[in-house]
Design an enzyme around this catalytic site. Structure first.
Site, PDB file in Angstrom:
ATOM      1  N   ARG A  98      -3.310   0.433 -20.404  1.00 55.80           N
ATOM      2  CA  ARG A  98      -4.283  -1.029 -20.229  1.00 55.80           C
ATOM      3  C   ARG A  98      -5.928  -1.034 -20.168  1.00 55.80           C
ATOM      4  NH1 ARG A  98      -2.254  -6.844 -18.764  1.00 55.80           N
ATOM      5  NH2 ARG A  98      -3.777  -5.438 -16.976  1.00 55.80           N
ATOM      6  N   ASP A 112       0.675  -0.797  -0.277  1.00 54.53           N
ATOM      7  CA  ASP A 112      -0.048   0.349  -0.081  1.00 54.53           C
ATOM      8  C   ASP A 112       0.739   1.287  -0.076  1.00 54.53           C
ATOM      9  OD1 ASP A 112      -1.690   1.769   0.775  1.00 54.53           O
ATOM     10  OD2 ASP A 112      -3.094   0.709   2.303  1.00 54.53           O
ATOM     11  N   ASP A 170      -9.197   1.896  -7.771  1.00 55.35           N
ATOM     12  CA  ASP A 170     -10.149   1.006  -7.654  1.00 55.35           C
ATOM     13  C   ASP A 170     -11.441   2.554  -7.403  1.00 55.35           C
ATOM     14  OD1 ASP A 170     -12.515   0.728  -6.941  1.00 55.35           O
ATOM     15  OD2 ASP A 170     -11.511  -1.491  -6.482  1.00 55.35           O
ATOM     16  N   GLU A 188      -7.401   1.659 -19.263  1.00 63.61           N
ATOM     17  CA  GLU A 188      -8.156   3.227 -20.109  1.00 63.61           C
ATOM     18  C   GLU A 188      -8.598   2.644 -21.068  1.00 63.61           C
ATOM     19  OE1 GLU A 188      -6.970   7.290 -22.043  1.00 63.61           O
ATOM     20  OE2 GLU A 188      -5.567   6.663 -20.609  1.00 63.61           O
TER      21      GLU A 188
END
Length: 236
Positions: free
Chosen positions: A213, A117, A139, A215
Site C-alpha cells: 500500500r 523489533d 523508515d 508503494e
C-alpha cells in the site's frame, strides 16, 4: 515520521526508534488483537527458537518480513505461497490490527507475528533457517545524524546473512533517495550477499513481488528502487 516515533531501550535490548501506537483503534481491531493475535504471536525468545516449530503443519520454508506495515504484503505472500510459513515482525500495534483484519482465517496457521523489533528475534533464529527475507519501505531516517537508525546496515545485514539459507533471497525496497543510496552501498559491500537485480522498473520484478500500500501511494513522490540480493554460499 519523527513526530510519531518513540525511543525505547530496556536492559540489553537494542534502542528502538519508531511507532508502537497510532490513532485509536476501532473495537473490531481491538477484538482481533485480544482474540486472534495470541494464537499467532511469537513470544520474545529467551533462547534458540526453531521457526519451523511455530506452525501447526511444518512448512516447506520459513520466510521473514521485517516491518510489515499494514500487512498487505504478508497477506499477498500467504495467498501466493500456501506451502510457506511467514513470520512478520512489526512493533506498530495498528499495523498488526490491519494485518489481522485482512488475513483470511484459513491462512492464520501459516502466518506468525513477532510484535516487536525484528532485531530481538534474529539472534534466536538458527543459522540458515530462513528461505527469504523482506525489508520493504523501512523508515528511511533521511537526516545524516540518524543514519545509524536505518535497518539496512552492516550489523543487521550480518544478522540476516547468518539466518538466511544459502541462495535465499533478500528483497529490499525504498522510495527515499537517501535510503536508496545507503542501502545500495551497504548491500553491494557486504561479502555474503550478491546482486540479483536492482531496478526502478516494477514490470521487471518477479510475479511474486506484490506491491505494498505504501508503494502504491508513493509517499515521498519518488520512484521506488527495488533490490534483490542473494545469500552467497561463502564470501568472495
Amino acid at each position: 515520521m519523527a513526530e510519531d516515533t518513540e525511543e525505547t531501550r530496556a536492559g540489553d535490548r537494542p534502542r528502538f526508534f519508531g511507532r508502537r501506537r497510532g490513532k485509536k483503534l476501532r473495537q473490531s481491531g481491538l477484538d482481533l488483537l485480544d482474540a486472534v493475535l495470541p494464537g499467532m504471536a511469537v513470544p520474545l525468545p529467551a533462547g534458540p527458537l526453531d521457526p519451523f516449530a511455530l506452525f501447526p503443519v511444518r512448512p516447506g520454508q520459513v520466510w521473514l518480513e521485517v516491518g510489515f506495515g499494514g500487512g498487505e504484503h504478508v497477506v499477498a505472500q500467504a495467498a501466493l505461497n500456501p506451502e510457506i510459513g511467514l513470520i512478520g515482525c512489526e512493533p506498530f500495534r495498528n499495523g498488526i490490527a490491519s494485518l489481522l483484519a485482512h488475513l483470511p482465517q484459513d491462512a492464520r496457521d501459516r502466518v506468525r507475528i513477532f510484535a516487536d523489533d525484528a532485531r530481538l528475534l534474529l539472534p534466536a533464529l538458527p543459522e540458515a533457517s530462513i528461505g527469504r527475507a523482506f525489508v520493504l519501505f523501512p523508515d528511511p531516517w533521511p537526516k545524516k545524524r540518524h543514519a545509524e537508525r536505518r535497518f539496512i546496515g552492516p550489523a543487521n545485514l550480518d544478522a540476516l546473512a547468518r539466518v538466511l539459507a544459502a541462495g535465499a533471497e533478500l528483497r529490499v525496497a525504498s522510495d527515499d533517495p537517501v535510503y536508496q543510496d545507503w542501502a545500495g552501498q551497504h548491500l553491494a559491500a557486504h561479502p555474503l550477499f550478491e546482486e540479483v537485480q536492482v531496478t526502478r522498473d516494477r514490470a521487471t520484478l518477479p510475479d511474486d513481488w506484490p506491491p505494498t500500500r505504501y508503494e502504491q501511494k508513493c509517499i515521498t513522490g519518488n520512484a521506488p528502487v527495488f533490490f534483490r540480493y542473494r545469500r552467497k554460499t561463502s564470501p568472495g
